[in-house]
Scaffold this active site. Sequence first.
Site, PDB file in Angstrom:
ATOM      1  N   HIS A   1      38.103  37.288  49.966  1.00 27.45           N
ATOM      2  CA  HIS A   1      39.283  36.816  50.704  1.00 27.45           C
ATOM      3  C   HIS A   1      39.625  37.814  51.808  1.00 27.45           C
ATOM      4  CE1 HIS A   1      39.804  33.999  47.409  1.00 27.45           C
ATOM      5  NE2 HIS A   1      40.808  33.430  48.054  1.00 27.45           N
TER       6      HIS A   1
ATOM      7  N   HIS B   1      42.489  41.230  42.450  1.00 28.21           N
ATOM      8  CA  HIS B   1      41.661  42.345  42.918  1.00 28.21           C
ATOM      9  C   HIS B   1      42.416  43.656  42.786  1.00 28.21           C
ATOM     10  CE1 HIS B   1      38.249  40.160  44.624  1.00 28.21           C
ATOM     11  NE2 HIS B   1      39.108  39.274  45.085  1.00 28.21           N
TER      12      HIS B   1
END
EC number: 3.1.3.-
Length: 353
Positions: free
Chosen positions: A121, A168
């Site tokens: 991302h 993350h």
Amino acid sequence: MAELLRSLRDSQLVARFQHRCGLFPAREASGKEHVVKNYFYYYLFRFSAALGQEVFYITFLPFTHWNIDPNLSRRLVLIWVLVMYIGQVAKDILKWPRPSSPPVVRLEKRIIAEYGMPSTHAMAATAISFTLLISTMDRYQYPFILGLTMAVVFSTLVCLSRLYTGMHTVLDVLGGVLITAVLIALTYPAWSLIDSLDSASPLFPVCVIVVPFLLCYNYPVSDYYSPTRADTTTIVAAGAGVTLGFWINHFFQLSKPTPSLPVVQNIPPLTTDMLVLGLTKFMVGLMLILLVRQLVQKLSLQVLFSWFKVVTRNKEARRRLEIEVPYKFVTYTSVGICATTFVPMLHRFLGLL
């Protein structure tokens, strides 16, 4: 340095960021998964997370092609494909786990099966925003500081959203940004070559199809099934389809040649007529793409199921390498060709150009 890296990989650091933004794990007795105490951050980062997902790019990039600049759109697509492929492959090679839950609250479920490092991302958001900035600063007249600010804000929001959603660690995000910066720096000298990928050579389509397909078919084998290979095939196939679509337009002279980048021009003022026309072209194109996607996917699955003698609608069979990669590749290559060749033809037929 080792201590710093361990700190950046620590799930507790992500959990502290979530707490400061008003996101907490719920007590087991409450029956809830999490508690939100600051809805401003909640909706900001959930929206920002959507800006880094494939759904955004498969709408933004075609819109750019149909309404702004086809050459710019192609450059963005190919950089996006390159960055995403390297990021996805790196995940399955490094095999770093995502942040532990608990203490981290995870707000997304589908991609939990994927590994964490690097954040694709963050890579995609950084690649798209800064490629767009670099490609347009000599193409259109606008304040560079404004463009730089927008690129930084866009990529930063997407990066922070990966921490907020608990998907993350800080190191995953920083690693994704750094890898993207290196890729942009290394590929920048070849961007002019990318703009001329509509070679009239009849062998060009073979390379465009064979090389990406082999890259997807020989994708690193994971210890267990995850959607990484399927998502990577989707992205790479779409890029191959876009490139092939430009070749078809050039070889068969289906569209008027557009000036290569850069060509300095003023950004036209946004009027109601332009907005309506742009949205109409987008909706017409989107409907045709969805129709092609549905038809090609259904047909390719039927052919593959028949070839490998698999029961129709067997979801597990779809995950087999010899079925998943070909049907995904054929489907989204068709989508890319449709977006760059057939949609503009439909626009001309309807008088929307």
